[in-house]
Design a protein around this motif. Sequence first.
Motif, PDB file in Angstrom:
ATOM      1  N   LEU A  30       0.895  10.975  -7.467  1.00 53.50           N
ATOM      2  CA  LEU A  30       1.141  10.550  -6.087  1.00 53.50           C
ATOM      3  C   LEU A  30       0.723   9.098  -5.848  1.00 53.50           C
ATOM      4  O   LEU A  30       1.335   8.398  -5.043  1.00 53.50           O
ATOM      5  N   GLY A  31      -0.319   8.649  -6.542  1.00 53.89           N
ATOM      6  CA  GLY A  31      -0.845   7.314  -6.301  1.00 53.89           C
ATOM      7  C   GLY A  31      -0.260   6.211  -7.153  1.00 53.89           C
ATOM      8  O   GLY A  31      -0.365   5.036  -6.797  1.00 53.89           O
ATOM      9  N   ALA A  32       0.364   6.548  -8.286  1.00 57.29           N
ATOM     10  CA  ALA A  32       0.891   5.513  -9.178  1.00 57.29           C
ATOM     11  C   ALA A  32       2.326   5.778  -9.638  1.00 57.29           C
ATOM     12  O   ALA A  32       3.178   4.902  -9.547  1.00 57.29           O
ATOM     13  N   PHE A  33       2.582   6.991 -10.131  1.00 64.17           N
ATOM     14  CA  PHE A  33       3.903   7.265 -10.709  1.00 64.17           C
ATOM     15  C   PHE A  33       5.002   7.231  -9.651  1.00 64.17           C
ATOM     16  O   PHE A  33       6.021   6.555  -9.831  1.00 64.17           O
ATOM     17  N   CYS A  34       4.811   7.952  -8.549  1.00 60.94           N
ATOM     18  CA  CYS A  34       5.832   7.972  -7.493  1.00 60.94           C
ATOM     19  C   CYS A  34       6.062   6.581  -6.884  1.00 60.94           C
ATOM     20  O   CYS A  34       7.218   6.161  -6.734  1.00 60.94           O
ATOM     21  N   PRO A  35       4.990   5.826  -6.537  1.00 58.23           N
ATOM     22  CA  PRO A  35       5.232   4.472  -6.025  1.00 58.23           C
ATOM     23  C   PRO A  35       5.976   3.573  -7.011  1.00 58.23           C
ATOM     24  O   PRO A  35       6.785   2.738  -6.606  1.00 58.23           O
TER      25      PRO A  35
ATOM     26  N   ASN B 155       0.843  -1.192   0.000  1.00 56.91           N
ATOM     27  CA  ASN B 155       0.000   0.000   0.000  1.00 56.91           C
ATOM     28  C   ASN B 155       0.876   1.239   0.000  1.00 56.91           C
ATOM     29  O   ASN B 155       2.085   1.163   0.234  1.00 56.91           O
ATOM     30  N   THR B 156       0.251   2.369  -0.296  1.00 48.51           N
ATOM     31  CA  THR B 156       0.979   3.630  -0.367  1.00 48.51           C
ATOM     32  C   THR B 156       0.227   4.703   0.399  1.00 48.51           C
ATOM     33  O   THR B 156      -0.980   4.591   0.636  1.00 48.51           O
ATOM     34  N   ARG B 157       0.962   5.712   0.737  1.00 47.57           N
ATOM     35  CA  ARG B 157       0.358   6.914   1.321  1.00 47.57           C
ATOM     36  C   ARG B 157       1.259   8.093   0.962  1.00 47.57           C
ATOM     37  O   ARG B 157       2.417   7.911   0.585  1.00 47.57           O
ATOM     38  N   HIS B 158       0.701   9.283   1.071  1.00 43.34           N
ATOM     39  CA  HIS B 158       1.513  10.474   0.800  1.00 43.34           C
ATOM     40  C   HIS B 158       1.111  11.585   1.763  1.00 43.34           C
ATOM     41  O   HIS B 158       0.029  11.570   2.347  1.00 43.34           O
ATOM     42  N   LYS B 159       2.038  12.517   1.894  1.00 44.10           N
ATOM     43  CA  LYS B 159       1.832  13.641   2.803  1.00 44.10           C
ATOM     44  C   LYS B 159       2.379  14.899   2.138  1.00 44.10           C
ATOM     45  O   LYS B 159       3.473  14.892   1.570  1.00 44.10           O
ATOM     46  N   ASP B 160       1.603  15.977   2.211  1.00 42.43           N
ATOM     47  CA  ASP B 160       2.020  17.275   1.683  1.00 42.43           C
ATOM     48  C   ASP B 160       3.018  17.882   2.669  1.00 42.43           C
ATOM     49  O   ASP B 160       2.727  18.028   3.860  1.00 42.43           O
ATOM     50  N   LEU B 161       4.195  18.224   2.174  1.00 42.35           N
ATOM     51  CA  LEU B 161       5.239  18.813   3.022  1.00 42.35           C
ATOM     52  C   LEU B 161       5.334  20.327   2.857  1.00 42.35           C
ATOM     53  O   LEU B 161       6.232  20.938   3.402  1.00 42.35           O
ATOM     54  N   GLU B 162       4.436  20.926   2.087  1.00 41.28           N
ATOM     55  CA  GLU B 162       4.385  22.360   1.791  1.00 41.28           C
ATOM     56  C   GLU B 162       5.363  22.750   0.689  1.00 41.28           C
ATOM     57  O   GLU B 162       6.375  22.098   0.476  1.00 41.28           O
ATOM     58  N   GLY B 163       5.040  23.820   0.005  1.00 42.45           N
ATOM     59  CA  GLY B 163       5.897  24.363  -1.040  1.00 42.45           C
ATOM     60  C   GLY B 163       6.016  23.473  -2.264  1.00 42.45           C
ATOM     61  O   GLY B 163       7.004  23.551  -2.987  1.00 42.45           O
ATOM     62  N   GLY B 164       5.028  22.599  -2.486  1.00 40.28           N
ATOM     63  CA  GLY B 164       5.087  21.708  -3.638  1.00 40.28           C
ATOM     64  C   GLY B 164       5.859  20.424  -3.385  1.00 40.28           C
ATOM     65  O   GLY B 164       6.033  19.617  -4.289  1.00 40.28           O
ATOM     66  N   PHE B 165       6.324  20.210  -2.155  1.00 39.37           N
ATOM     67  CA  PHE B 165       7.047  18.992  -1.812  1.00 39.37           C
ATOM     68  C   PHE B 165       6.085  17.992  -1.184  1.00 39.37           C
ATOM     69  O   PHE B 165       5.224  18.365  -0.379  1.00 39.37           O
ATOM     70  N   TYR B 166       6.257  16.723  -1.551  1.00 36.74           N
ATOM     71  CA  TYR B 166       5.415  15.648  -1.033  1.00 36.74           C
ATOM     72  C   TYR B 166       6.292  14.474  -0.624  1.00 36.74           C
ATOM     73  O   TYR B 166       7.260  14.156  -1.312  1.00 36.74           O
ATOM     74  N   GLU B 167       5.912  13.842   0.478  1.00 35.57           N
ATOM     75  CA  GLU B 167       6.533  12.573   0.851  1.00 35.57           C
ATOM     76  C   GLU B 167       5.573  11.469   0.420  1.00 35.57           C
ATOM     77  O   GLU B 167       4.388  11.503   0.752  1.00 35.57           O
ATOM     78  N   VAL B 168       6.082  10.512  -0.330  1.00 42.68           N
ATOM     79  CA  VAL B 168       5.312   9.342  -0.737  1.00 42.68           C
ATOM     80  C   VAL B 168       5.983   8.141  -0.088  1.00 42.68           C
ATOM     81  O   VAL B 168       7.201   7.995  -0.143  1.00 42.68           O
ATOM     82  N   VAL B 169       5.158   7.296   0.560  1.00 39.39           N
ATOM     83  CA  VAL B 169       5.669   6.118   1.255  1.00 39.39           C
ATOM     84  C   VAL B 169       5.021   4.875   0.664  1.00 39.39           C
ATOM     85  O   VAL B 169       3.792   4.779   0.593  1.00 39.39           O
ATOM     86  N   LEU B 170       5.857   3.937   0.253  1.00 39.06           N
ATOM     87  CA  LEU B 170       5.419   2.643  -0.239  1.00 39.06           C
ATOM     88  C   LEU B 170       5.664   1.626   0.867  1.00 39.06           C
ATOM     89  O   LEU B 170       6.804   1.433   1.292  1.00 39.06           O
ATOM     90  N   ASN B 171       4.584   1.027   1.370  1.00 45.80           N
ATOM     91  CA  ASN B 171       4.688  -0.013   2.398  1.00 45.80           C
ATOM     92  C   ASN B 171       4.626  -1.365   1.709  1.00 45.80           C
ATOM     93  O   ASN B 171       3.662  -1.653   0.996  1.00 45.80           O
ATOM     94  N   LEU B 172       5.635  -2.185   1.937  1.00 44.08           N
ATOM     95  CA  LEU B 172       5.693  -3.509   1.333  1.00 44.08           C
ATOM     96  C   LEU B 172       6.005  -4.510   2.430  1.00 44.08           C
ATOM     97  O   LEU B 172       7.012  -4.390   3.125  1.00 44.08           O
ATOM     98  N   SER B 173       5.101  -5.478   2.607  1.00 43.72           N
ATOM     99  CA  SER B 173       5.260  -6.492   3.646  1.00 43.72           C
ATOM    100  C   SER B 173       5.148  -7.872   3.008  1.00 43.72           C
ATOM    101  O   SER B 173       4.219  -8.132   2.246  1.00 43.72           O
ATOM    102  N   VAL B 174       6.096  -8.738   3.325  1.00 37.25           N
ATOM    103  CA  VAL B 174       6.114 -10.092   2.780  1.00 37.25           C
ATOM    104  C   VAL B 174       6.136 -11.079   3.942  1.00 37.25           C
ATOM    105  O   VAL B 174       6.959 -10.958   4.851  1.00 37.25           O
ATOM    106  N   THR B 175       5.217 -12.035   3.897  1.00 38.66           N
ATOM    107  CA  THR B 175       5.188 -13.105   4.893  1.00 38.66           C
ATOM    108  C   THR B 175       5.395 -14.422   4.166  1.00 38.66           C
ATOM    109  O   THR B 175       4.693 -14.719   3.192  1.00 38.66           O
ATOM    110  N   ALA B 176       6.373 -15.198   4.637  1.00 33.46           N
ATOM    111  CA  ALA B 176       6.652 -16.513   4.064  1.00 33.46           C
ATOM    112  C   ALA B 176       6.275 -17.567   5.095  1.00 33.46           C
ATOM    113  O   ALA B 176       6.772 -17.548   6.222  1.00 33.46           O
ATOM    114  N   ARG B 177       5.391 -18.468   4.684  1.00 32.15           N
ATOM    115  CA  ARG B 177       5.005 -19.597   5.536  1.00 32.15           C
ATOM    116  C   ARG B 177       5.564 -20.869   4.916  1.00 32.15           C
ATOM    117  O   ARG B 177       5.472 -21.077   3.709  1.00 32.15           O
TER     118      ARG B 177
END
Length: 157
Positions: free
Chosen positions: A104-109, A51-73
């Motif tokens: 923010l939702g596709a290109f950055c991730p 999943n992804t999320r983003h946050k406006d950092l002001e001045g046109g800057f954005y933080e985009v975070v890609l969360n990736l979790s893998v579970t091996a059984r």
Amino acid sequence: MTEQANDQALQAEQPQFALQRIYVRDLSFEAPKTPEVFRQEWQPNISIDLNTRHKDLEGGFYEVVLNLSVTARNGEDVAFIAEVQQAGIFLIKGLDAASMSHTLGAFCPSLLFPYARETLDSLVVRGSFPALMLAPVNFDALYAQELARLQGGEAQA
């Protein structure tokens, strides 16, 4: 002076995109059944949560975070859980709302994913497990699915 003002106005109107920084925001690895899991035949069942999320950092800057979790059984036992929050800071200006949402939702991730994939692969190998080698992800398709889901939810409301 007028020519310089016109150039600045023209630059302000044109879309701008610049990658400022890519970094690991959070990293986790657990192998709760070691060393027993190394004595079993390795037939893993891999599940991936993304999943992804983003946050406006002001001045046109954005933080985009890609969360990736893998579970091996391996059978019923959890062999390992590896998680990374791969983040980036992007300068994005001059886009309309739909283009900004897609960026923010596709290109950055999609830019962050190769870094997250490499980080997780390295982490798993350091845990003495076989390389993970995650397949590429089509973030444009995931974004389109999420838009359709949200629009379907609005239509039902």
